[in-house]
Write a protein that holds these residues in place. Structure first.
Motif, PDB file in Angstrom:
ATOM      1  N   CYS A  19       0.841  -1.206   0.000  1.00  0.00           N
ATOM      2  CA  CYS A  19       0.000   0.000   0.000  1.00  0.00           C
ATOM      3  C   CYS A  19       0.867   1.244   0.000  1.00  0.00           C
ATOM      4  O   CYS A  19       1.789   1.393   0.795  1.00  0.00           O
ATOM      5  CB  CYS A  19      -0.908   0.003   1.231  1.00  0.00           C
ATOM      6  SG  CYS A  19      -1.958   1.476   1.314  1.00  0.00           S
ATOM      7  N   SER A  20       0.520   2.156  -0.915  1.00  0.00           N
ATOM      8  CA  SER A  20       1.302   3.373  -1.083  1.00  0.00           C
ATOM      9  C   SER A  20       1.137   4.336   0.091  1.00  0.00           C
ATOM     10  O   SER A  20       2.085   5.020   0.484  1.00  0.00           O
ATOM     11  CB  SER A  20       0.876   4.027  -2.392  1.00  0.00           C
ATOM     12  OG  SER A  20       1.546   5.222  -2.583  1.00  0.00           O
ATOM     13  N   GLN A  52       3.659   3.900   2.761  1.00  0.00           N
ATOM     14  CA  GLN A  52       5.005   4.415   2.514  1.00  0.00           C
ATOM     15  C   GLN A  52       5.162   5.861   2.972  1.00  0.00           C
ATOM     16  O   GLN A  52       6.259   6.348   3.166  1.00  0.00           O
ATOM     17  CB  GLN A  52       5.360   4.346   1.015  1.00  0.00           C
ATOM     18  CG  GLN A  52       4.960   3.069   0.313  1.00  0.00           C
ATOM     19  CD  GLN A  52       5.684   1.863   0.854  1.00  0.00           C
ATOM     20  OE1 GLN A  52       6.901   1.875   0.959  1.00  0.00           O
ATOM     21  NE2 GLN A  52       4.943   0.830   1.212  1.00  0.00           N
ATOM     22  N   GLN A  53       4.035   6.571   3.104  1.00  0.00           N
ATOM     23  CA  GLN A  53       4.072   7.969   3.508  1.00  0.00           C
ATOM     24  C   GLN A  53       4.340   8.125   4.989  1.00  0.00           C
ATOM     25  O   GLN A  53       4.614   9.202   5.466  1.00  0.00           O
ATOM     26  CB  GLN A  53       2.697   8.613   3.240  1.00  0.00           C
ATOM     27  CG  GLN A  53       2.313   8.629   1.796  1.00  0.00           C
ATOM     28  CD  GLN A  53       3.209   9.545   1.038  1.00  0.00           C
ATOM     29  OE1 GLN A  53       3.229  10.735   1.304  1.00  0.00           O
ATOM     30  NE2 GLN A  53       3.961   9.001   0.114  1.00  0.00           N
ATOM     31  N   PHE A 110       2.431   1.584  -7.695  1.00  0.00           N
ATOM     32  CA  PHE A 110       2.891   2.893  -7.240  1.00  0.00           C
ATOM     33  C   PHE A 110       4.416   2.867  -7.285  1.00  0.00           C
ATOM     34  O   PHE A 110       5.021   1.785  -7.284  1.00  0.00           O
ATOM     35  CB  PHE A 110       2.345   3.221  -5.843  1.00  0.00           C
ATOM     36  CG  PHE A 110       2.671   2.204  -4.783  1.00  0.00           C
ATOM     37  CD1 PHE A 110       3.839   2.276  -4.051  1.00  0.00           C
ATOM     38  CD2 PHE A 110       1.800   1.146  -4.528  1.00  0.00           C
ATOM     39  CE1 PHE A 110       4.132   1.337  -3.077  1.00  0.00           C
ATOM     40  CE2 PHE A 110       2.088   0.204  -3.554  1.00  0.00           C
ATOM     41  CZ  PHE A 110       3.254   0.305  -2.824  1.00  0.00           C
ATOM     42  N   THR A 155       7.400   0.078  -5.736  1.00  0.00           N
ATOM     43  CA  THR A 155       6.928  -1.234  -5.310  1.00  0.00           C
ATOM     44  C   THR A 155       7.493  -2.335  -6.205  1.00  0.00           C
ATOM     45  O   THR A 155       7.741  -2.123  -7.382  1.00  0.00           O
ATOM     46  CB  THR A 155       5.392  -1.316  -5.311  1.00  0.00           C
ATOM     47  OG1 THR A 155       5.009  -2.609  -4.817  1.00  0.00           O
ATOM     48  CG2 THR A 155       4.808  -1.133  -6.702  1.00  0.00           C
ATOM     49  N   ASP A 210      -3.691   8.453 -10.032  1.00  0.00           N
ATOM     50  CA  ASP A 210      -3.256   7.880  -8.747  1.00  0.00           C
ATOM     51  C   ASP A 210      -4.340   7.986  -7.684  1.00  0.00           C
ATOM     52  O   ASP A 210      -4.080   8.381  -6.551  1.00  0.00           O
ATOM     53  CB  ASP A 210      -1.976   8.567  -8.238  1.00  0.00           C
ATOM     54  CG  ASP A 210      -0.763   8.171  -9.065  1.00  0.00           C
ATOM     55  OD1 ASP A 210      -0.852   7.155  -9.775  1.00  0.00           O
ATOM     56  OD2 ASP A 210       0.249   8.878  -9.004  1.00  0.00           O
ATOM     57  N   GLN A 256      -3.387   3.954  -3.601  1.00  0.00           N
ATOM     58  CA  GLN A 256      -2.515   4.945  -4.257  1.00  0.00           C
ATOM     59  C   GLN A 256      -2.601   6.325  -3.615  1.00  0.00           C
ATOM     60  O   GLN A 256      -1.963   7.266  -4.065  1.00  0.00           O
ATOM     61  CB  GLN A 256      -2.884   5.067  -5.744  1.00  0.00           C
ATOM     62  CG  GLN A 256      -2.523   3.824  -6.552  1.00  0.00           C
ATOM     63  CD  GLN A 256      -2.796   4.012  -8.033  1.00  0.00           C
ATOM     64  OE1 GLN A 256      -3.794   4.606  -8.411  1.00  0.00           O
ATOM     65  NE2 GLN A 256      -1.896   3.511  -8.861  1.00  0.00           N
ATOM     66  N   VAL A 312      -1.947   9.353  -1.275  1.00  0.00           N
ATOM     67  CA  VAL A 312      -0.787   9.728  -0.468  1.00  0.00           C
ATOM     68  C   VAL A 312      -0.901  11.084   0.219  1.00  0.00           C
ATOM     69  O   VAL A 312      -0.300  11.297   1.269  1.00  0.00           O
ATOM     70  CB  VAL A 312       0.524   9.696  -1.291  1.00  0.00           C
ATOM     71  CG1 VAL A 312       0.844   8.275  -1.684  1.00  0.00           C
ATOM     72  CG2 VAL A 312       0.437  10.572  -2.523  1.00  0.00           C
ATOM     73  N   SER A 343      10.545   1.273   4.500  1.00  0.00           N
ATOM     74  CA  SER A 343       9.798   1.315   3.241  1.00  0.00           C
ATOM     75  C   SER A 343      10.456   0.412   2.223  1.00  0.00           C
ATOM     76  O   SER A 343      11.668   0.214   2.246  1.00  0.00           O
ATOM     77  CB  SER A 343       9.692   2.747   2.723  1.00  0.00           C
ATOM     78  OG  SER A 343      10.967   3.235   2.449  1.00  0.00           O
TER      79      SER A 343
END
Ligand code: SAH
Length: 347
Positions: free
Chosen positions: A113-114, A117-118, A286, A289, A324, A329, A331, A346
Motif C-alpha cells: 500500500c502506497s 510508505q508515507q 505505485f 513497489t 493515482d 494509491q 498519499v 519502506s
C-alpha cells in the motif's frame, strides 16, 4: 463539524436551550450546507449570537481537483496544519461513491500500500472526516449514494472520531445514507471491531489479502497482533446473525504471492460458516513497489474457483488509476512522524 446528533443536542443544552434546536442546527449545516449561523433563519437571535461567540463552522478546504478519464474525481483537501489528504469520488451507473480518508497517512505499514510508505502523522478529527462529505455534497454539488471509509488511514485506529462522522452520514437530518451504504474498511483491529459492534451496524469490509497467518503477517503486519483465528470470529460476531448481512473481504491480487488455486481453496475453508462477499482487487502500481498485479486470467480463475464453492465474488474495477486515485494509491502530503523512511522500513 465535530458533533453528531447527540453532540449537537448536548452542546445547545449547555447553552441553556432545548435539545431539538441542536438537531435543527445540524440540519442547517449538513443537509443545507449553511456555514453562517446568521443564515439559520428559524434559530432564535439569542442562540445565533451564542453560537457565533462559542463555535465555528470550519471545513477543510479543497485545494486541488483532479478528474480522471473514467469520471472519477480526486480532491485534495488542506487541513489547518497544512497537511493534505485525499478524497475520491467514484460515479458508477446510478451510484456515486465517496472514498473518505480517516488519518493523515497510516501507521500500519501494509507492504503493498502506497499510503503506508508515507508514514503517519495524526488522526483526522470528526470535522475533517465529515468535512470531506460536506465539501463534495455542498461545494462540488455531487450527490452521494454511498460512502466508503477506504481512503488514507486505518479508520478503526481513529475510532472516537470516525464513529460520530459515520453517525452523521446515516442521520436523516444530515446525509441520510442507510447503514448498507456506509462501509467501514479495516485491516482487522479485532478489539475495535468488537467495540464497533456495540455502537454501530454499518457495513464492514475487511482487508484480508491472504488465507493463512504466515502470508498475512507479511502483507498486513497487524495480523501478528490479531491473527486470523481472532479476526474471523470477531467479524462473524459483528453480523449478529442478521440475515442478508455479509462481511466484505478485500483481497488484492498479487502476482505469484497470494493468487494460486491453492490459496483459493484455503480461502474457501477459512470463510466457511461466515456470510461473505469477496472483492478481488487487481493490485494498483505505485513508485518503488516490487509487487505486480496478477494477470487477468489468473484473477478470473481464482474467482471461478471461489464462485464454484458458492461464494459471492466481485472483481473490483480499477478506477481513477491515471490520476493515482485507485485503491492503495492515495498519499496526500504527510509529515511523517513515525520516521519510517529513516528506519528503512519502506520497500
Ligand atoms: N486501512 C483500511 C482502509 C483502507 S481501504 C484497510 O486496510 O482496510 C483501501 C483498500 O485498498 C484496502 O483493502 C487495502 O488493502 C487496499 N490496497 C492497498 N494498497 C493497494 C494497492 N496498491 N492495490 C490495490 N489495493 C490496495
Amino acid at each position: 463539524m465535530d458533533l453528531d446528533r447527540k453532540g449537537f443536542e448536548s452542546f445547545v443544552e449547555s447553552l441553556g436551550h432545548k435539545a431539538f434546536h441542536g438537531r435543527n442546527i445540524m440540519k442547517w449545516i449538513h443537509k443545507h450546507g449553511v456555514t453562517e449561523f446568521d443564515a439559520m433563519s428559524d434559530v432564535s437571535k439569542k442562540l445565533r449570537l451564542q453560537l457565533a461567540q462559542t463555535a465555528e463552522i470550519a471545513i477543510p478546504e479543497i485545494i486541488f481537483e483532479q478528474p480522471a478519464s473514467d469520471g472519477t474525481i480526486k480532491w485534495i483537501l488542506e487541513l489547518n496544519d497544512g497537511q493534505r489528504i485525499e478524497t475520491v469520488f467514484i460515479p458508477e451507473g446510478d451510484r456515486a461513491t465517496l472514498c473518505v480518508s480517516s488519518q493523515v497517512g497510516c501507521a500500519l505499514n501494509c507492504s503493498f500500500c502506497s499510503t503506508a510508505q508515507q508514514g503517519f502523522n495524526r488522526n483526522l478529527t470528526t470535522a475533517e472526516i465529515i468535512g470531506q462529505v460536506w465539501q463534495v455534497t455542498h461545494e462540488m454539488k455531487q450527490p452521494l449514494s454511498n460512502v466508503v471509509m477506504m481512503g488514507m488511514g486505518e479508520p478503526l485506529a481513529n475510532f472516537d472520531a470516525v464513529v460520530p462522522a459515520m453517525n452523521l452520514m446515516q442521520d436523516d437530518q444530515a446525509y441520510m445514507l442507510s447503514r448498507h451504504r456506509v462501509t467501514l474498511s479495516t485491516s482487522g483491529i479485532v478489539p475495535a471491531i468488537d467495540k464497533l459492534r456495540e455502537v454501530s451496524n454499518t457495513a464492514l469490509a475487511v482487508s484480508l489479502h491472504a488465507p493463512n497467518n504466515e502470508l498475512r503477517n507479511k502483507l498486513v503486519p497487524i495480523n501478528e497482533k490479531y491473527p486470523l483465528e481472532q479476526l474471523i470470529p470477531a467479524c462473524k460476531a459483528y453480523l449478529r446473525g442478521e440475515k442478508r448481512r455479509k462481511i466484505t473481504w478485500e483481497y488484492v491480487m498479487l502476482d505469484g504471492i497470494n493468487d494460486t488455486v491453492k490459496h483459493a481453496r484455503e480461502l474457501i475453508r477459512l470463510l466457511e460458516g461466515t456470510p461473505s462477499k469477496i472483492n478481488l482487487i487487481p493490485f494498483n502500481l505505485f513508485p518503488g513497489t516490487d509487487y505486480k498485479s496478477s494477470p487477468r486470467e489468473r484473477i478470473d480463475k481464482f474467482r471461478e474457483r471461489l464462485v464454484r464453492s458458492g461464494l459471492v465474488v466481485i472483481t473490483r474495477k480499477t478506477r481513477g488509476e491515471d490520476i493515482d486515485a485507485a485503491c492503495g494509491q492515495l498519499v496526500g502530503k504527510v509529515r511523517d512522524r513515525s520516521r519510517r523512511q529513516l528506519r528503512g522500513l519502506s520497500r
